[in-house]
Each structure stands twice: as structure tokens, then as C-alpha cells.
Scaffold this motif. Sequence first.
Motif, PDB file in Angstrom:
ATOM      1  N   ASP A   1      -7.564  25.768  48.723  1.00  0.00           N
ATOM      2  CA  ASP A   1      -7.932  24.562  47.971  1.00  0.00           C
ATOM      3  C   ASP A   1      -8.643  24.918  46.666  1.00  0.00           C
ATOM      4  OD1 ASP A   1      -7.680  21.845  47.839  1.00  0.00           O
ATOM      5  OD2 ASP A   1      -9.310  21.398  49.203  1.00  0.00           O
ATOM      6  N   ASP A   2      -8.484  26.176  46.242  1.00  0.00           N
ATOM      7  CA  ASP A   2      -9.096  26.662  44.997  1.00  0.00           C
ATOM      8  C   ASP A   2     -10.624  26.608  45.010  1.00  0.00           C
ATOM      9  OD1 ASP A   2      -7.968  28.003  42.898  1.00  0.00           O
ATOM     10  OD2 ASP A   2      -7.070  26.253  41.980  1.00  0.00           O
TER      11      ASP A   2
ATOM     12  N   HIS B   1     -11.094  12.717  47.294  1.00  0.00           N
ATOM     13  CA  HIS B   1      -9.848  13.057  46.600  1.00  0.00           C
ATOM     14  C   HIS B   1     -10.077  13.880  45.329  1.00  0.00           C
ATOM     15  CE1 HIS B   1     -11.426   9.320  44.986  1.00  0.00           C
ATOM     16  NE2 HIS B   1     -10.827   9.634  43.857  1.00  0.00           N
TER      17      HIS B   1
ATOM     18  N   THR C   1     -10.230  18.002  46.493  1.00  0.00           N
ATOM     19  CA  THR C   1      -9.222  18.726  47.259  1.00  0.00           C
ATOM     20  C   THR C   1      -7.841  18.559  46.628  1.00  0.00           C
ATOM     21  OG1 THR C   1      -8.132  18.994  49.390  1.00  0.00           O
ATOM     22  CG2 THR C   1      -8.957  16.782  48.880  1.00  0.00           C
ATOM     23  N   LEU C   2      -7.091  19.642  46.652  1.00  0.00           N
ATOM     24  CA  LEU C   2      -5.719  19.636  46.151  1.00  0.00           C
ATOM     25  C   LEU C   2      -4.708  19.436  47.285  1.00  0.00           C
ATOM     26  CD1 LEU C   2      -6.085  22.865  43.974  1.00  0.00           C
ATOM     27  CD2 LEU C   2      -6.195  20.503  43.163  1.00  0.00           C
TER      28      LEU C   2
ATOM     29  N   ALA D   1      -2.257  16.320  47.442  1.00  0.00           N
ATOM     30  CA  ALA D   1      -1.262  16.410  46.364  1.00  0.00           C
ATOM     31  C   ALA D   1      -0.239  17.504  46.666  1.00  0.00           C
ATOM     32  CB  ALA D   1      -1.947  16.678  45.027  1.00  0.00           C
ATOM     33  N   MET D   2      -0.683  18.639  47.204  1.00  0.00           N
ATOM     34  CA  MET D   2       0.253  19.711  47.555  1.00  0.00           C
ATOM     35  C   MET D   2       1.231  19.247  48.633  1.00  0.00           C
ATOM     36  SD  MET D   2      -1.518  23.472  47.365  1.00  0.00           S
ATOM     37  CE  MET D   2      -2.988  23.186  48.308  1.00  0.00           C
TER      38      MET D   2
ATOM     39  N   ASN E   1       3.668  16.897  46.977  1.00  0.00           N
ATOM     40  CA  ASN E   1       4.588  17.687  46.142  1.00  0.00           C
ATOM     41  C   ASN E   1       5.652  18.363  46.992  1.00  0.00           C
ATOM     42  OD1 ASN E   1       3.124  16.988  43.897  1.00  0.00           O
ATOM     43  ND2 ASN E   1       2.031  18.937  43.752  1.00  0.00           N
TER      44      ASN E   1
ATOM     45  N   SER F   1      -4.079  27.677  41.771  1.00  0.00           N
ATOM     46  CA  SER F   1      -4.071  27.735  40.305  1.00  0.00           C
ATOM     47  C   SER F   1      -3.326  28.967  39.788  1.00  0.00           C
ATOM     48  CB  SER F   1      -5.504  27.731  39.774  1.00  0.00           C
ATOM     49  OG  SER F   1      -6.224  28.817  40.328  1.00  0.00           O
TER      50      SER F   1
ATOM     51  N   GLN G   1       0.758  26.806  48.794  1.00  0.00           N
ATOM     52  CA  GLN G   1       1.757  25.791  49.125  1.00  0.00           C
ATOM     53  C   GLN G   1       2.593  26.237  50.328  1.00  0.00           C
ATOM     54  OE1 GLN G   1       2.428  23.088  46.521  1.00  0.00           O
ATOM     55  NE2 GLN G   1       3.506  22.012  48.122  1.00  0.00           N
TER      56      GLN G   1
END
Length: 186
Positions: A23-24, A43, A46-47, A50-51, A54, A132, A139
Motif C-alpha cells: 500500500d506504499d 480512502h 490506501t491504494l 483502487a488497485m 483497476n 509507485s 497488483q
Amino acid sequence: SMPVERYSNRRRIHFIITGGTIDDIDLSKAGPVSEVELARNPHLYTLIPAMLENGGVTDFTWEAPFIKDSRVLTDEGDRTELLGLIRDSPSKRVVVTHGTYTLNKTFDFLLAHRREFKGKTVVLTGAFRPPSEANSDAQFALGMANATALTHKPGLYIALGGSVVAADSATRQRFNKFFSTVKSRF
């Protein structure tokens, strides 16, 4: 032949997001997100949702009880909270996103308490390279965990680096070997 299970809520995966490279999250750069701020705007920190979107995954639920570098997680606080969230989740399929530094400690903790979430498919995952970066495995790790949660029988699993290990078959030594083998690929 067996009928194919119709797609339904029973197949919906619940994601419990705890931080880590997937989650970077790098504490050396940012520091932990305050619980108040996280509760107010999860929201923003956290990524993962969205991942998933996607990747074409749209039918899921998620929560972010804490967003931390896994090196600061404690058994008494964070892992106990995580165990309760897994146990109390209405979903039979749960994916936990986690930092790889202490993924083994959380795995051990959950393994010791697995009777508390009997009947659930629980998958731990993490990444070695942040989303990133162009060569990130985040992913892919998330996709592996999603597929594992959908296709495996109830139990505790780790999906990492293109491999899946079931807790029942993974002794501590075997898991350490698996983890170091996977890590060496990155």
C-alpha cells in the motif's frame, strides 16, 4: 459434475487493510496515520480499493483498521484487533494486506488462534516493491490473494510472489524457507 456456485455475497471477499509496502506505506518516510484521521477518511490512505477496481474486482468490502509499517505491529494490540475483525467479518473469505517485514509474525499469531475463524478462508498477502514503482509486485500479489480467497477451502493461507502456502501444511521452518525463496526473487 458439480454445479458451479452462483456468484453471490457468499463469494464476496472482505479486505482488511493494515499498511505495508503493498500500500506504499513506509514509516521511515511518513509515520503512522492517526486512528482519528484514518477513521474519518480511510480512502485517502490506501491504494488497495483502487488497485482491486483497476484489476476488474468490483464486488468486495474493505476496512482499514490501521495503516502501519508492519515493524511496529504488536500482538497485544494490532494482531489481536486483526484477529477479532477476521472472526467477526460477515464474509467467509477474508484477505489481509500486510507489510512483508513481519508477515511471518502475523501468520504465526493467526495460526495459533485459527480456531477463532474456523470455516473462513483467510489469505495474508504483501509486496516487496511499492505500487509507485514500475516493477511493483503489489497488483499481482493482490490478484493472487483474491484468487486464493475465491478458490481455496477454509483455512489460513499466504499468497506471495506467485506462490500460495496453506498454514496447515506450513511448519515454521517450511514457511521461513518459502518466504526467503520468494523474497530472493525480488
